[in-house]
Design a protein around this motif. Structure first.
Motif, PDB file in Angstrom:
ATOM      1  N   LYS A   1       4.189  10.343 -14.482  1.00 61.78           N
ATOM      2  CA  LYS A   1       2.911   9.301 -14.241  1.00 61.78           C
ATOM      3  C   LYS A   1       2.745   8.168 -14.883  1.00 61.78           C
ATOM      4  O   LYS A   1       2.290   7.216 -14.521  1.00 61.78           O
ATOM      5  CB  LYS A   1       2.272  10.145 -15.951  1.00 61.78           C
ATOM      6  N   ASN A   2       4.348   7.703 -15.483  1.00 65.65           N
ATOM      7  CA  ASN A   2       4.828   6.458 -15.316  1.00 65.65           C
ATOM      8  C   ASN A   2       5.292   5.783 -14.005  1.00 65.65           C
ATOM      9  O   ASN A   2       4.954   4.278 -13.483  1.00 65.65           O
ATOM     10  CB  ASN A   2       6.372   6.328 -17.249  1.00 65.65           C
ATOM     11  N   SER A   3       5.896   6.876 -13.383  1.00 61.50           N
ATOM     12  CA  SER A   3       6.600   5.771 -11.871  1.00 61.50           C
ATOM     13  C   SER A   3       5.166   5.631 -11.663  1.00 61.50           C
ATOM     14  O   SER A   3       5.682   4.688 -10.916  1.00 61.50           O
ATOM     15  CB  SER A   3       6.736   7.212 -11.790  1.00 61.50           C
ATOM     16  N   LEU A   4       4.323   6.473 -11.153  1.00 62.14           N
ATOM     17  CA  LEU A   4       3.174   6.047 -10.348  1.00 62.14           C
ATOM     18  C   LEU A   4       2.142   4.620 -11.263  1.00 62.14           C
ATOM     19  O   LEU A   4       1.465   3.724 -10.400  1.00 62.14           O
ATOM     20  CB  LEU A   4       1.643   6.873 -10.575  1.00 62.14           C
ATOM     21  N   CYS A   5       2.333   4.245 -11.989  1.00 58.59           N
ATOM     22  CA  CYS A   5       2.140   2.996 -12.779  1.00 58.59           C
ATOM     23  C   CYS A   5       2.641   1.856 -11.948  1.00 58.59           C
ATOM     24  O   CYS A   5       2.171   0.723 -11.269  1.00 58.59           O
ATOM     25  CB  CYS A   5       2.427   3.387 -14.741  1.00 58.59           C
TER      26      CYS A   5
ATOM     27  N   GLU B   1       9.851  -1.037  -6.224  1.00 60.57           N
ATOM     28  CA  GLU B   1       8.667  -1.265  -5.985  1.00 60.57           C
ATOM     29  C   GLU B   1       8.557  -2.309  -4.688  1.00 60.57           C
ATOM     30  O   GLU B   1       7.662  -3.002  -3.917  1.00 60.57           O
ATOM     31  CB  GLU B   1       7.926  -1.861  -7.393  1.00 60.57           C
ATOM     32  N   SER B   2       9.469  -3.325  -4.362  1.00 61.01           N
ATOM     33  CA  SER B   2       9.614  -4.316  -3.479  1.00 61.01           C
ATOM     34  C   SER B   2       9.896  -3.776  -2.381  1.00 61.01           C
ATOM     35  O   SER B   2       9.152  -4.237  -1.158  1.00 61.01           O
ATOM     36  CB  SER B   2      10.825  -5.735  -3.871  1.00 61.01           C
ATOM     37  N   LEU B   3      10.290  -2.473  -2.081  1.00 59.17           N
ATOM     38  CA  LEU B   3      10.914  -2.407  -0.849  1.00 59.17           C
ATOM     39  C   LEU B   3       9.491  -1.665  -0.254  1.00 59.17           C
ATOM     40  O   LEU B   3       9.236  -1.858   0.639  1.00 59.17           O
ATOM     41  CB  LEU B   3      11.444  -1.448  -0.533  1.00 59.17           C
TER      42      LEU B   3
ATOM     43  N   GLY C   1      12.659   7.620  -4.928  1.00 58.44           N
ATOM     44  CA  GLY C   1      11.769   7.931  -4.781  1.00 58.44           C
ATOM     45  C   GLY C   1      10.764   6.735  -3.628  1.00 58.44           C
ATOM     46  O   GLY C   1       9.841   7.217  -3.712  1.00 58.44           O
ATOM     47  N   LEU C   2      10.997   6.317  -3.103  1.00 57.24           N
ATOM     48  CA  LEU C   2      10.672   5.370  -2.077  1.00 57.24           C
ATOM     49  C   LEU C   2       9.721   6.287  -0.327  1.00 57.24           C
ATOM     50  O   LEU C   2       9.253   6.528  -0.246  1.00 57.24           O
ATOM     51  CB  LEU C   2      10.895   4.241  -0.473  1.00 57.24           C
ATOM     52  N   VAL C   3      10.676   7.336  -0.499  1.00 55.38           N
ATOM     53  CA  VAL C   3      10.793   8.567   0.337  1.00 55.38           C
ATOM     54  C   VAL C   3      11.613   9.866  -0.516  1.00 55.38           C
ATOM     55  O   VAL C   3      11.857   9.419  -1.511  1.00 55.38           O
ATOM     56  CB  VAL C   3      11.198   8.234   1.640  1.00 55.38           C
ATOM     57  N   PRO C   4      10.922  10.916  -0.490  1.00 52.47           N
ATOM     58  CA  PRO C   4      11.649  11.961  -1.217  1.00 52.47           C
ATOM     59  C   PRO C   4      12.317  12.611  -1.067  1.00 52.47           C
ATOM     60  O   PRO C   4      13.141  12.839   0.516  1.00 52.47           O
ATOM     61  CB  PRO C   4      10.439  12.955  -0.080  1.00 52.47           C
TER      62      PRO C   4
ATOM     63  N   GLN D   1       6.580   7.120  -2.055  1.00 53.31           N
ATOM     64  CA  GLN D   1       5.943   6.537  -1.609  1.00 53.31           C
ATOM     65  C   GLN D   1       5.290   6.060   0.080  1.00 53.31           C
ATOM     66  O   GLN D   1       4.386   5.971   0.167  1.00 53.31           O
ATOM     67  CB  GLN D   1       6.064   5.235  -1.978  1.00 53.31           C
ATOM     68  N   MET D   2       6.716   6.699   0.804  1.00 57.77           N
ATOM     69  CA  MET D   2       6.255   6.715   1.867  1.00 57.77           C
ATOM     70  C   MET D   2       7.415   7.793   3.006  1.00 57.77           C
ATOM     71  O   MET D   2       7.245   8.790   1.643  1.00 57.77           O
ATOM     72  CB  MET D   2       7.255   5.856   2.662  1.00 57.77           C
ATOM     73  N   ARG D   3       6.866   8.322   3.954  1.00 56.97           N
ATOM     74  CA  ARG D   3       7.345   8.801   4.311  1.00 56.97           C
ATOM     75  C   ARG D   3       8.563   7.941   5.529  1.00 56.97           C
ATOM     76  O   ARG D   3       7.957   7.109   5.958  1.00 56.97           O
ATOM     77  CB  ARG D   3       6.217   9.860   5.953  1.00 56.97           C
ATOM     78  N   ALA D   4       9.675   9.090   5.616  1.00 56.40           N
ATOM     79  CA  ALA D   4      10.803   7.778   5.789  1.00 56.40           C
ATOM     80  C   ALA D   4      10.436   7.617   7.631  1.00 56.40           C
ATOM     81  O   ALA D   4      11.221   6.748   7.846  1.00 56.40           O
ATOM     82  CB  ALA D   4      11.909   9.386   6.295  1.00 56.40           C
TER      83      ALA D   4
END
Length: 225
Positions: free
Chosen positions: A119-123, A163-165, A186-189, A199-202
């Motif tokens: 929940k917080n990460s999505l913020c 987040e910058s990436l 968390g940028l990718v699983p 947030q993205m797929r590799a």
């Protein structure tokens, strides 16, 4: 990347943090702007270069903080960014720039981070919308900054690095320089990424004909994450 290899060093250049007599070093000043994404006034620290003038335009660097932190994290006496950047400019090692340090926890429900969970990460992930919708227009309307990806950089530490990436991959048309210092997972699983689906797929982590001038990920060799 080859253009920057000789500039990458493990420790700061000698004298980077020396306070020299006769020089008035710039300091961060805090501002607020309305975030339509968070539906509230949001805080941001801005560092203008030494002898800032509205008659000139300056490149702009956005620096994002980590989990549980806020916009003040890099404005403190250590690392003394105003001294470091001024000295690098005076030595010819850096351009003058406007530095923007926003509060990146972006939620209309929560004012601040309450725990390390999805929940917080999505913020934090939501900051990409605030950045492009309200923060960047505020900066461009309030200060004499040069526009265009060749004049715009983003970096951050830990969660801010992630987040910058993410922002850099999503908006290569805006950011020509992208950095991440010890970016959070968390940028990718990945396993153990604080329950984050990625947030993205590799396979999305690539650029076509719009690659940035620099994409730099850095960390300590003691960083287990």
């Amino acid at each position: 990347m080859e253009r920057y290899n000789d500039l990458l060093v493990e420790l700061p250049p000698e004298g980077a943090f020396d306070v020299k007599s006769g020089i008035t070093y710039p300091e961060f000043h805090k501002y607020t702007y309305y975030s339509r994404t968070a539906e509230r006034e949001s805080r941001v620290n801005v560092l203008l270069p030494q002898d800032y003038s509205e008659d000139k335009v300056y490149p702009v660097l956005y620096i994002l903080h980590g989990y549980y932190d806020n916009e003040d994290w890099i404005t403190r006496d250590i690392p003394d960014l105003g001294v470091m950047l001024s000295n690098l400019y005076l030595s010819g090692a850096a351009e003058q720039m406007v530095v923007v340090c926003p509060y990146i926890f972006c939620s209309s429900e929560l004012e601040h981070c309450t725990g390390m969970n999805l929940k917080n990460s999505l913020c934090y992930d939501n900051f990409i919308n605030d950045l492009t919708t309200d923060l960047m227009p505020f900066v461009e309307n309030s200060f004499s900054v040069a526009k265009g990806r060749e004049n715009t950089a983003i970096t951050g530490f830990s969660m801010g690095g992630r987040e910058s990436l993410f922002i850099g991959f999503q908006h290569p048309e805006i950011f020509g320089y992208i950095g991440a210092v010890a970016p959070a997972p968390g940028l990718v699983p990945v396993d153990g990424s604080a329950d984050h689906p990625g947030q993205m797929r590799a396979e999305e982590m690539m650029f076509e004909d719009n690659a940035p001038s620099l994409l730099l990920i850095s960390a300590s060799d003691a960083d287990g994450v």
